[in-house]
Design an enzyme around this catalytic site. Sequence first.
Site, mmCIF file in Angstrom:
data_model
loop_
_atom_site.group_PDB
_atom_site.id
_atom_site.type_symbol
_atom_site.label_atom_id
_atom_site.label_comp_id
_atom_site.label_asym_id
_atom_site.label_seq_id
_atom_site.Cartn_x
_atom_site.Cartn_y
_atom_site.Cartn_z
ATOM 1 N N TRP A 109 0.827 -1.212 0.000
ATOM 2 C CA TRP A 109 0.000 0.000 0.000
ATOM 3 C C TRP A 109 0.859 1.258 0.000
ATOM 4 O O TRP A 109 0.370 2.340 -0.335
ATOM 5 C CB TRP A 109 -0.935 0.003 1.193
ATOM 6 C CG TRP A 109 -0.258 0.191 2.527
ATOM 7 C CD1 TRP A 109 0.553 -0.705 3.166
ATOM 8 C CD2 TRP A 109 -0.334 1.337 3.381
ATOM 9 N NE1 TRP A 109 0.991 -0.185 4.360
ATOM 10 C CE2 TRP A 109 0.454 1.065 4.524
ATOM 11 C CE3 TRP A 109 -1.002 2.557 3.295
ATOM 12 C CZ2 TRP A 109 0.604 1.968 5.568
ATOM 13 C CZ3 TRP A 109 -0.861 3.464 4.341
ATOM 14 C CH2 TRP A 109 -0.066 3.170 5.467
ATOM 15 N N ASP A 110 2.129 1.119 0.379
ATOM 16 C CA ASP A 110 3.039 2.261 0.404
ATOM 17 C C ASP A 110 3.026 3.032 -0.910
ATOM 18 O O ASP A 110 3.115 4.261 -0.928
ATOM 19 C CB ASP A 110 4.493 1.811 0.608
ATOM 20 C CG ASP A 110 4.691 0.785 1.685
ATOM 21 O OD1 ASP A 110 3.702 0.263 2.216
ATOM 22 O OD2 ASP A 110 5.856 0.490 1.990
ATOM 23 N N GLU B 192 0.307 -1.571 12.521
ATOM 24 C CA GLU B 192 0.321 -3.029 12.604
ATOM 25 C C GLU B 192 0.546 -3.536 14.020
ATOM 26 O O GLU B 192 0.712 -4.739 14.229
ATOM 27 C CB GLU B 192 1.376 -3.574 11.634
ATOM 28 C CG GLU B 192 1.008 -3.284 10.190
ATOM 29 C CD GLU B 192 2.167 -3.456 9.222
ATOM 30 O OE1 GLU B 192 3.235 -3.897 9.670
ATOM 31 O OE2 GLU B 192 1.997 -3.130 8.036
ATOM 32 N N LYS C 146 2.789 1.522 16.153
ATOM 33 C CA LYS C 146 3.992 1.258 15.361
ATOM 34 C C LYS C 146 4.265 2.401 14.386
ATOM 35 O O LYS C 146 5.399 2.832 14.202
ATOM 36 C CB LYS C 146 3.822 -0.058 14.594
ATOM 37 C CG LYS C 146 5.014 -0.422 13.706
ATOM 38 C CD LYS C 146 4.741 -1.707 12.932
ATOM 39 C CE LYS C 146 5.919 -2.076 12.055
ATOM 40 N NZ LYS C 146 5.646 -3.282 11.233
ATOM 41 N N GLN C 147 3.212 2.867 13.718
ATOM 42 C CA GLN C 147 3.352 3.900 12.702
ATOM 43 C C GLN C 147 2.056 4.702 12.634
ATOM 44 O O GLN C 147 1.005 4.236 13.063
ATOM 45 C CB GLN C 147 3.646 3.280 11.338
ATOM 46 C CG GLN C 147 2.543 2.376 10.820
ATOM 47 C CD GLN C 147 3.044 1.314 9.870
ATOM 48 O OE1 GLN C 147 3.692 0.360 10.259
ATOM 49 N NE2 GLN C 147 2.719 1.490 8.598
#
Length: 796
Positions: free
Chosen positions: A361-362, A488, A592-593
């Site tokens: 998806w990046d 995640e 995480k992000q």
Amino acid sequence: MTDLPVYEVDPWCVREPELRLDRLAQSESVFALSNGHVGLRGNLDEGEPHGLPGSYLNSFYELRPLSHAEAGNSYPESSQTIINVTNGKLIRLLVDDEPFDVRYGRLVDHERVLDMRAGTLTRRVEWTSPAGRTVRITSVRMVSLTQRAVAAICYEVEPVDGPVRVVIQSELVANEALPDLGRDPRAAAVLEAPLVSEEHVANGTKVVLVHRTRHSGLRMAAGMTHQIEGPEHMAVESESSPDVGRLTVATRLEPGQRLRIVKFLAYGWSSRRSRPALHDQVVAALAAARHAGWDGLLKEQRDHLDEFWSGADVELEGDAEVQQAVRFALFHIMQAGARAERRMIAAKGLTGPGYDGHTFWDTETFVLPVLTYTRPDAAADALTWRHMTLPLARERAGQLGLAGAAFPWRTIRGQECSGYWPAGTAGFHINADIADAVVRYLDATEDERFEREFGLQLLVETARLWRDLGHHDVDGVFRIDGVTGPDEYSAVADNNVYTNLMARQNLRAAAAMAMRHPDLAEELGVTTEEAASWRNAGAAMHLPYDERLGVHPQSEGFTDHARWDFAATESEQYPLLLNFPYFDLYRKQVVKQSDLVLAMHLQGAAFTEEQKARNFGYYEALTVRDSSLSAQTQAVIAAEVGHLDLAHDYLGETALMDLRDLARNTRDGLHIASLAGAWTGLVAGFGGMRAHDGRLRFAPRLPGGITRLAFRMRYRGRRLRVTVTAGSATYELLGGDELTLTHHGEEFVLDGEPAEWPIPAAPGLPRPIQPQGREPAPRRAGHAAHELRPSAEGGR
């Protein structure tokens, strides 16, 4: 490992002033050249020593088994792995029978320079052999941005202190031995010598090798031809075997003489074309390269890059490292998509084998926005590739018992290659991310042909997925349960705000586009009732909000979880997923992000300014950035809410991820999405650029460490330049018709005359805190880049 910089800071070049064998693999990634079709890692010409040899063709892969501890319904059974194809970079040199090897003799001087305006990698060496003979070697390497199949190397050698006998061996080598990367043993067995020879031929200075893969059924061809200049008396011969093609040139050089070889390379692959067809394709590409000649290829390359930079360049004053880094980022992003031509853009581009060469998806979320506003044709190509994989995505949705299309979490060809459900298939947001990229591209280009041929169907099939995946509860609220958002460390959650907002946009955009094209919608089976159901689902979408805390929970119930004990977590325990069980991560407040913060960037209209500030402060205290994807989003929102120096700190982290090897894994390839963050942090962050419904909006403000920012971009056939200083912003139309813009909420028409507007002061807010030990390094205090622990699987 030393922290001394490997590369000199230069606005238009990446210069390695001396050879660092301890950073060889990192430099091979940094100096990689590509055009989106062919990718060559920056290995030394002579091949040894190396960190990781690498020559890649986009989407050329081998199949390998995908293991599962326990079998489950709809689990993929095999994966796809990019393979190291025939290496055409090799040029070996012998000086009076001594092989040129930087580990032996004396390396008097060694310099490599990546020139981002010329599109070349230049190497200059002075070397004294163990026998005491000194030679100068110059090589210039390029992968053509104009001739898709072609790469070329100009290699020169000359004596320094007396006559020498020299022998040059220019080679094509298939099935190179690779270092152990710690792969699954079964996968390593499959990937050892993955190419099977079908043809090898040498004729004059030309050699062609044709191979096929053992399991995926793909065929490739590689060819080389040469132009040789040197003394009158030279011995030249060529030979080939199944995995090696070689041209050998031997001569004697007197002082003042030189031997110059221009090596033209050509590559091609296909899943359908025959061996003779691929052979002829490569021979034709070599003929075209020879016709252009070395100087012609260089000129084509420079002209191509001049055009790119005219609509993409970013200038800044006050942070020389980030200035270099943003051009480095733009150069590599442009390379990754320049001639991909309806193939994917992988997480590492074509710079290394990291993540098996998969796309995630990046690409749609972080890379395509950069290309949309700087190289829109490349963005269209990447989205067209997604459309080509729609049959596989529909098949995958059927396996999952869903309508529409479910695009894979990670893939090369289009089949799902993720073996971990919670952080893979459950990340359904990838479907809305693809739709978001379609909406953004169409807004930026008004490309009606793309909308009719590709865009509508992509939006329709993803909208069908969301309508089936979610449901209306007893109160009529539309819920999407059991999915994983960008973070995640929180998996299989209900009503992830990012996912729900992106799905809402997807549903609304699909309904609106179906109304614009009723004829095509009818062909796709879209009824009035179905389109209405999409609008109704979007209007009723559930967006959780914690009234007690005054923030949006990342997903339903997230703010009720126990907080992670950051004070008890040692620095050596990051990334957390390598040191703690997922069970513990999934039930705690630890991020995480960027997830909710990413929603505020991409769906900003869904939040008030006060909500953005409160949400940002709340999630700053929870976000550990165990992914290289996070810092750029934190930079954008930090700038938007007024934390300008903090935004600068995060900008430095994302921009320097590879030039400073912050995650300690650049050896596996560049972090293309993190590189995109250099542009995003500057343009969307400090430029405040947002685009929607045919309007460009800017809200620029600079941090104390940057005194001037100027960026160029493309929008709806126009080229613009925006220049920002501490007190004002100036907007210029470099090409195209007048355009309506917004500056800090004030609308104006930009025509042939520059428009200057004052910049209001940023709100005074206390700097938010981060988890203990996870603060970004300050950019204003010595411009030192922060070190992170290596990122892990799925973190990119």
